[in-house]
Design an enzyme around this catalytic site. Structure first.
Site, PDB file in Angstrom:
ATOM      1  CG  ASP A   3      14.172  17.593 -33.553  1.00  0.00           C
ATOM      2  OD1 ASP A   3      14.277  18.742 -34.028  1.00  0.00           O
ATOM      3  OD2 ASP A   3      13.404  17.313 -32.608  1.00  0.00           O
TER       4      ASP A   3
ATOM      5  CG  HIS B 274      13.420  13.097 -36.374  1.00  0.00           C
ATOM      6  ND1 HIS B 274      12.032  13.081 -36.444  1.00  0.00           N
ATOM      7  CD2 HIS B 274      13.743  13.288 -35.071  1.00  0.00           C
ATOM      8  CE1 HIS B 274      11.540  13.247 -35.219  1.00  0.00           C
ATOM      9  NE2 HIS B 274      12.549  13.376 -34.373  1.00  0.00           N
TER      10      HIS B 274
END
Length: 346
Positions: free
Chosen positions: A134, A282
């Site tokens: 992400d 991430h």
């Protein structure tokens, strides 16, 4: 003689036109973005723009198999664009972790994936892991993540933030060129559950439009709620748009764990407990980029198998939101030439 001269002149003009056409075709060919990612790939030699399917001579990783995951009954939405087949790239590491299988998601009706929130589609088998990232794209960190994935010949799903994609489109294009799946993660990463429906919808749609614009092509109808915060209305809206909502099975917690060794140990401990799952990381985080090569090595040593998730279709953006995220056109400047205003005197 006059007729011969006229014919000669005509042939010369035609040759000039042909030459100009060839020159135009030559100079219109796109070039690869000059980014840190491109530099990393050229250095490692791990990423090619088009990879053929792995063979016994090039890789020990098993050839991917495509297995459909079927969603619910159709819901009204703009007709999606057909998705091109995922790019297959040659694995240059004979001992790579590789991809054990590739699954294709039919996102009709907006299925939910990830057992922490959705229970309808438990498609991973024991020992299988799906990698997801992400909050990118981001300089240095995203290219480092791409290099680590390429070194082990594995693919992941990326959920970029619209604003980040608009700031770093060349890096996003590197993600796509490497053959990964790209979804969306809102325009500015706000908690949608705390917003009025209209505002939350705008965040979702601007995110889709922003990522697609930066990518220069349609993206997959995959979406992840920031902080995994959703409402029933927003989940239903994704269903109307035929967008799959992604949750997670394992949280690396790399947003708060910034020491690579602790990040790896914590993630592996959670995977040992669950036995499988969609792993949240991430590519925005430096610690993730630093930890990923060793994490992938430990996944391989632990006998885990990587599942690559793709989409059956692409999502069509909505024109009103495309207009909102389109870059502003530069206005005419009445400034004097810079050399007449600023000069080096010493």
């Amino acid at each position: 003689m006059r007729r011969v001269a006229m014919l000669t002149a005509g042939c010369s003009a035609l040759a000039v036109l042909v030459g100009l056409g060839a020159g135009r075709a030559y100079f219109s060919a796109p070039s690869a973005p000059a980014t840190a990612a491109a530099s990393t790939e050229l250095t490692t030699g791990a990423i090619a723009s088009r990879w053929p399917a792995p063979t016994a001579e090039t890789s020990k990783a098993p050839a991917p198999k495509v297995e459909p995951v079927v969603a619910r009954e159709p819901a009204a939405a703009p007709a999606p664009a057909p998705a091109p087949a995922p790019m297959q790239q040659a694995c240059r590491n004979p001992n790579a972790l590789g991809i054990s299988r590739t699954v294709e998601i039919d996102t009709t009706g907006g299925p939910g994936l990830g057992m922490s929130q959705y229970r309808d589609y438990d498609f991973l088998q024991p020992g299988e892991v799906a990698l997801t990232f992400d909050d990118g794209p981001w300089p240095v960190n995203t290219p480092a993540v791409l290099a680590a994935l390429a070194a082990e010949c594995v693919k992941a799903v990326f959920f970029p933030i619209g604003k980040h994609a608009s700031w770093h489109p060349a890096i996003l294009k590197q993600v796509i060129a490497a053959g990964h799946t790209v979804g969306s993660h809102t325009w500015s990463h706000v908690n949608l559950a705390g917003k009025p429906f209209a505002e939350a919808k705008t965040e979702i749609e601007k995110g889709i439009s922003g990522v697609a614009l930066a990518a220069g092509q349609p993206i997959s109808p995959f979406f992840r709620f920031p902080q995994l915060r959703q409402t029933a209305d927003l989940k239903a809206y994704l269903g109307e748009r035929n967008v799959a909502a992604f949750s997670i099975d394992v949280d690396s917690e790399d947003f708060r764990i910034h020491k690579p060794d602790q990040l790896i140990a914590g993630t592996m401990a959670k995977l040992k407990k669950t036995g499988k799952g969609i792993l949240l990381m991430h590519d925005f985080q430096k610690s993730t980029a630093e930890a990923l090569p060793e994490l992938l090595s430990q996944l391989k040593a632990g006998g885990y198998r990587i599942v690559f998730i793709t989409a059956k279709d692409k999502i069509a953006t909505l024109p009103e939101y495309d207009a909102q995220v389109a870059p502003a056109q530069p206005t005419a400047s009445n400034a004097r030439p810079i050399a007449s205003v600023i000069r080096t005197v010493k």
